[in-house]
Every structure is written in structure tokens, then in C-alpha cells.
Design an enzyme around this catalytic site. Structure first.
Site, short mmCIF file in Angstrom:
data_model
loop_
_atom_site.label_atom_id
_atom_site.label_comp_id
_atom_site.label_asym_id
_atom_site.label_seq_id
_atom_site.Cartn_x
_atom_site.Cartn_y
_atom_site.Cartn_z
N ARG A 1 46.71 112.56 0.95
CA ARG A 1 47.32 111.83 2.02
C ARG A 1 48.63 112.70 2.38
O ARG A 1 49.34 112.86 1.42
CB ARG A 1 47.57 110.29 1.80
CG ARG A 1 46.54 109.45 1.74
CD ARG A 1 46.80 108.15 1.41
NE ARG A 1 45.48 107.24 1.12
CZ ARG A 1 45.41 106.13 0.93
NH1 ARG A 1 46.34 105.43 1.02
NH2 ARG A 1 44.29 105.53 0.68
N ARG B 1 53.82 107.29 -5.26
CA ARG B 1 53.36 107.91 -4.11
C ARG B 1 53.08 109.22 -4.02
O ARG B 1 54.24 109.87 -4.09
CB ARG B 1 54.06 107.00 -2.85
CG ARG B 1 53.77 107.44 -1.46
CD ARG B 1 54.83 107.23 -0.19
NE ARG B 1 54.76 105.70 -0.58
CZ ARG B 1 54.00 104.72 0.13
NH1 ARG B 1 53.12 105.24 0.80
NH2 ARG B 1 54.45 103.51 0.17
N GLU C 1 51.45 97.85 -5.43
CA GLU C 1 50.05 97.54 -4.78
C GLU C 1 49.15 98.65 -5.56
O GLU C 1 49.17 99.81 -5.31
CB GLU C 1 50.11 98.03 -3.34
CG GLU C 1 49.08 97.60 -2.53
CD GLU C 1 48.98 98.28 -1.17
OE1 GLU C 1 49.97 98.26 -0.47
OE2 GLU C 1 48.12 98.51 -0.34
N SER D 1 43.52 96.80 -2.17
CA SER D 1 43.60 96.16 -0.95
C SER D 1 42.01 96.15 -0.62
O SER D 1 41.18 96.85 -0.43
CB SER D 1 44.11 97.54 0.01
OG SER D 1 44.45 96.87 1.35
N ARG E 1 49.15 103.76 -10.10
CA ARG E 1 49.98 102.61 -10.24
C ARG E 1 49.57 101.75 -11.34
O ARG E 1 50.27 101.08 -11.91
CB ARG E 1 50.06 101.73 -8.87
CG ARG E 1 50.72 102.83 -7.80
CD ARG E 1 50.63 102.11 -6.55
NE ARG E 1 51.20 102.85 -5.37
CZ ARG E 1 51.47 102.89 -4.14
NH1 ARG E 1 50.77 101.35 -3.63
NH2 ARG E 1 51.69 103.59 -3.40
#
Length: 424
Positions: free
Chosen positions: A260, A275, A347, A350, A389
Site C-alpha cells: 500500500r 503502518r 487494528e 476487519s 500489529r
RNA sequence: GGAGGGAUGGCCGAGUGGACGAAGGCGGCUGUCUUGAAAACAGCUGUGGGUGUUAAAGCCCACCGGGGGUUCGAAUCCCUCUCCCUCCGCCA
């Protein structure tokens, strides 16, 4: 992709959904307008085509040369008119398609109102935050001190937001991947290893294109797109297929790296490994009948939670609000684990029900037993889980006063005998 | 990367300008026969869209790997792209 039928029969449904997402509703009328134009044009074109087909057939059967010549001349003039209208139609159809493809999925009624992630609803919190009789370190201090995390060399190779995992650190991540995959395959998910570079139409099918191109890496020379999540290849596994009802639900799990650009969050959260432009993830994906997608959603969420439970990570489950809900999702639960060193909920998963939104884009249908007509399947995706994470939480929550980190017991089978990571 | 050969319905496979949404076979479904099954026989058996309807039937259009062209008319002729196969080269 939304069903064009909704725009014809109940456009307010789309408007309300867009309003809840805090988005402009004017494109709804554009769709209705284009659709009406398209259908009017289509009917004229098809009428002319029918006329042409009939005449051509008659020419073929006719024995009279004079009659043939006359009819051929007629058809030539009709051909000119038809060609014009067909050109018009050929321009209109992609225009409508392109517009329709920018609409996000309809928001489920249960999704709470909210502008951004700060208004997500905490549904439950599980486990206790660990207590320390010393100041727990964040992973960006802990990792280098243990010799398992090297930021400088990551930057040397690839720039900011890249890092190297060393030795037992790399092994820990590998152990987590194996542990997660084995857990999911033990609960009915079939493992898949997929390409990490895919065609444009594949990224379109799951909904990342055309709207979110600027968060993706793209190879211009060969026109490949680097997957931002395994959800992308897993959606298109059954693209353009008609599945048998008896085979549903179909459940997959896959490990992939994810790429990303993170342009949107430039400058945010640059510290540590939270991130990055590249991270690893184990994903779950389900194709099912529409009437089963709610149950499958709960199943998938439980499967993601199980990973947290087995790793003994405190976590909470959030119901995403309208402003934070993803483009393809009708509703989504996020799972966040507590990381004691940086003192944050991170997080790590999801889980979304996209209903028939992705199935429409990817043309994935099934034929009900004994039925004639095909229906779109429902698809669900969920992380199970995102690696960096989880690594952060494992390291920070299991640290000891002397700077060492205790490896969770469930990972021992993959750790080659290492149970504690000692500082350098 | 070079040379050649291919791509047709769930599968196999015919089809080189009109009667082809496409022969034939296999598979599948339904029916007849049978106590039941098998066999035999008969019928049906792709997808999407438009129109229509309470629903359907029906009617129309498109689709023979994708796109474009020639023609009154294309699975069939031409161009182009993609993919597959064979041989050569290169390579983990």
C-alpha cells in the site's frame, strides 16, 4: 457494484445510504438519466437489428436477383442508421458502467452514524490489559534492543516505512503466519497461495479500483497491480463462475504480503512497524448463499477473535460507523488488540460482509438446487490477522523487566525451541 | 525473446459466407418401460440483456477466447490483442 434495478425501483435507498456515508447524492440522478437514455436507445437499436436480421435471411432465401438487389440496397441505408445508433450506445454503456462503479455498497441499518473512526462503537472488550511493575517499552525500542528489528537498514534499502526483521524476529513472524493458517484450515478454510501481482480487472472486481488507485502500486510496463490485501485475489478466484449451491459456503484462507502506498496517511504513524508500505497478512474469505451471510459473518469474526484468544492478547471489537465503513462493505467489525508498550489499541482485523457487491463486480453466481435462474453469491472477507500489529502486541505485552520477551506457548511448535527472546 | 500450431456449449468434437445458438457424442434432467435398478426408447438440457406478466409463457437482441474491420448477411474472410501447445534460446 449496485444493482441498476435499485436505481429504477427505489433510488431513495441509494440516496439515504450515500447520505449516511456523508457523500454526495447527485450521481444518483445521473445514473437514472443515463439508464433511461440507454434503454431507449437499446430498444431502437434492437428493433433495427431485428429488421436487418429478418431481411438478410430473406435475401439468402430469395431466388429473384432483382428482388435481392432491391433488398440489399434497403439494408445498406438501414445499416447506416443502425451504425450511428450503435456508436451512440457504445459510448453510453461504458459511461453508465463507470458511473455505477463509483457507488459504494448500501449501508446496513445496524451501522451506527458517525463521521470518522472516533465514532465507531465498541461492542465488547475481551481479556485484561497486562500489568507491569516497570515501564513497558514500545516495540520501536524493544525490537532493536532485542536485535530482531532493524529500521536503519530498512530505510537504506527502501526508504521510510520499511524495516528488516532479524533472526528470531523473522522466525516469530513466520511462526505467527503458520499458526494462523493452521488455525483457520482447522476450522474449515481451504488454504490458497495466490499471485501477488494481478490484472486491473481483478482489482476492480473487489472494489479497490477505480476509486482507490492512488493507494495501490502499479507496474506500468506490464500493467500489473500489487495486491493491497489477499481479499483481492481471493475475490477473483471464482470470477465469472457459476457455483453449485451444494458447494457453498466456500471458505478460503491465504497468506500474502500486502502493498500500500499509504499516501492518504503520509506523515501519520511513521514510528515503528504499525503502518508500512509492505506488510504480511493472513486473510479469510467466504462465498455463500445470501441467506447465510449473516451467520458466516459471525463465524468469521469468531475465527479472527480466536487468534487473539489463543495468543492471549486483550482485544476489543468495534462496529464501524458510517463514516469509517469501507467502499465495498455493508457492515464491518474491526478487532483491535491492546499493545502495552505504545499504549494503543491496534487494528489487526476487519471483518466485512459485502453481500452481493463484489459478487456483482466479479460476476460470481450460483444456481439454487433445482432452480433455473442464477443468483449472485454473498462474499465476506476478514483479516485473520495482520502480522506487524500482532507482532507489536506480542512483543510489548510479553516483555519482562530485564528486556526479554516471552514467546506465547501456542507458537512454540514453530519456534525451534526458542521460548524467550533475550536482549543483545 | 525467436519459429510454428491452436482457442467452438458442462466436457469431447464437427462446422471456410445465408437454412448455425451452432451437427454428433458424453455427461445431466424428465418421462415411458420395470417390484426397484440397469438397459432401451422419447423429450429437455448455456449466459446476459430488453420487452412482457401478479408470476410465467412468449417475442426480440447479443454472445463460437477479447477488440476492431469487410459484407445486405460472419463461428466461417481480414487486422490486432490475450491465452494455451510444440520446438529453440534463457533461467530459480
Amino acid at each position: 457494484m449496485l444493482d441498476i434495478q435499485i436505481f429504477r425501483e427505489n433510488p431513495d435507498l441509494v440516496r439515504q445510504s450515500l447520505q449516511r456515508r456523508r457523500q454526495d447524492i447527485s450521481p444518483v440522478d445521473q445514473v437514472i438519466d443515463l439508464d433511461q437514455k440507454r434503454r431507449a436507445l437499446l430498444q431502437r437499436v434492437e428493433g433495427l437489428r431485428a429488421e436487418k436480421n429478418q431481411a438478410s435471411k430473406a435475401i439468402g432465401q430469395s431466388q429473384d436477383p432483382g428482388e435481392r438487389q432491391e433488398k440489399i440496397a434497403d439494408m445498406k441505408t438501414l445499416g447506416v442508421e443502425l451504425e450511428e445508433l450503435e456508436t451512440e450506445l457504445k459510448d453510453l454503456e461504458p459511461e453508465l458502467e463507470a458511473l455505477l462503479s463509483t457507488f459504494p455498497n448500501l449501508v446496513d441499518d445496524r451501522v451506527p452514524e458517525g463521521a470518522d473512526e472516533s465514532e465507531n462503537q465498541v461492542m465488547k472488550t475481551v481479556g485484561e490489559k497486562p500489568e507491569f511493575d516497570f515501564q513497558p517499552q514500545p516495540h520501536w525500542d524493544l525490537g532493536p534492543a532485542l536485535g530482531i528489528l532493524d529500521f536503519e537498514r530498512g530505510v537504506k534499502l527502501s526508504g521510510t516505512r520499511f524495516y528488516i526483521l532479524n533472526g528470531i524476529g523473522a522466525r516469530l513472524q513466520r511462526a505467527l503466519v503458520s499458526f494462523m493458517l493452521d488455525s483457520h484450515t482447522g476450522h474449515g478454510y481451504e488454504e490458497r497461495y495466490t499471485p501477488f501481482m494481478v490484472k486491473e480487472e481483478v482489482v476492480y472486481a473487489s472494489g479497490q479500483l477505480p476509486k482507490f488507485a492512488d493507494n495501490l502500486y502499479h507496474d506500468h510496463e506490464d500493467d500489473f497491480w500489487w495486491v493491497p490485501t489477499a481479499e483481492v485475489p481471493l475475490t477473483s478466484l471464482h470470477k465469472d463462475e457459476i457455483l453449485n449451491e451444494e458447494d457453498l459456503p466456500i471458505s478460503y484462507t491465504a497468506y500474502t504480503p500486502c502493498f500500500r502506498r499509504e499516501k492518504m496517511s503520509a506523515g501519520r504513524e511513521v514510528r515503528g512497524i504499525k503502518r508500512g508500505h509492505q506488510f504480511d497478512k493472513v486473510e479469510m474469505y467466504i462465498y455463500c448463499r445470501p441467506e447465510d451471510s449473516e451467520a458466516q459473518f459471525l463465524r468469521m469474526q469468531a475465527d479472527a477473535e480466536r487468534i487473539c484468544l489463543l495468543l492471549d492478547l486483550p482485544y476489543r471489537v468495534n462496529n464501524l460507523c458510517t463514516g469509517d465503513l469501507g467502499f465495498a462493505a455493508a457492515y464491518t467489525s474491526d478487532i483491535e488488540v491492546w499493545a502495552a508498550g505504545c499504549g494503543e489499541w491496534l487494528e489487526v482485523s476487519s471483518v466485512s460482509n459485502t453481500r452481493d457487491f463484489q459478487a456483482r463486480r466479479a460476476a460470481i453466481r450460483y444456481r439454487p438446487d433445482g432452480g433455473k435462474k442464477t443468483h449472485f453469491v454473498h462474499t465476506l472477507n476478514g483479516s485473520g490477522l495482520a502480522l506487524p500489529r500482532v507482532m507489536i502486541a506480542v512483543l510489548e505485552n510479553n516483555q519482562q523487566k530485564d528486556g526479554s520477551v516471552v514467546i506465547p506457548e501456542v507458537l512454540h511448535p514453530w519456534m525451534g525451541g526458542v521460548e524467550v527472546i533475550e536482549p543483545l
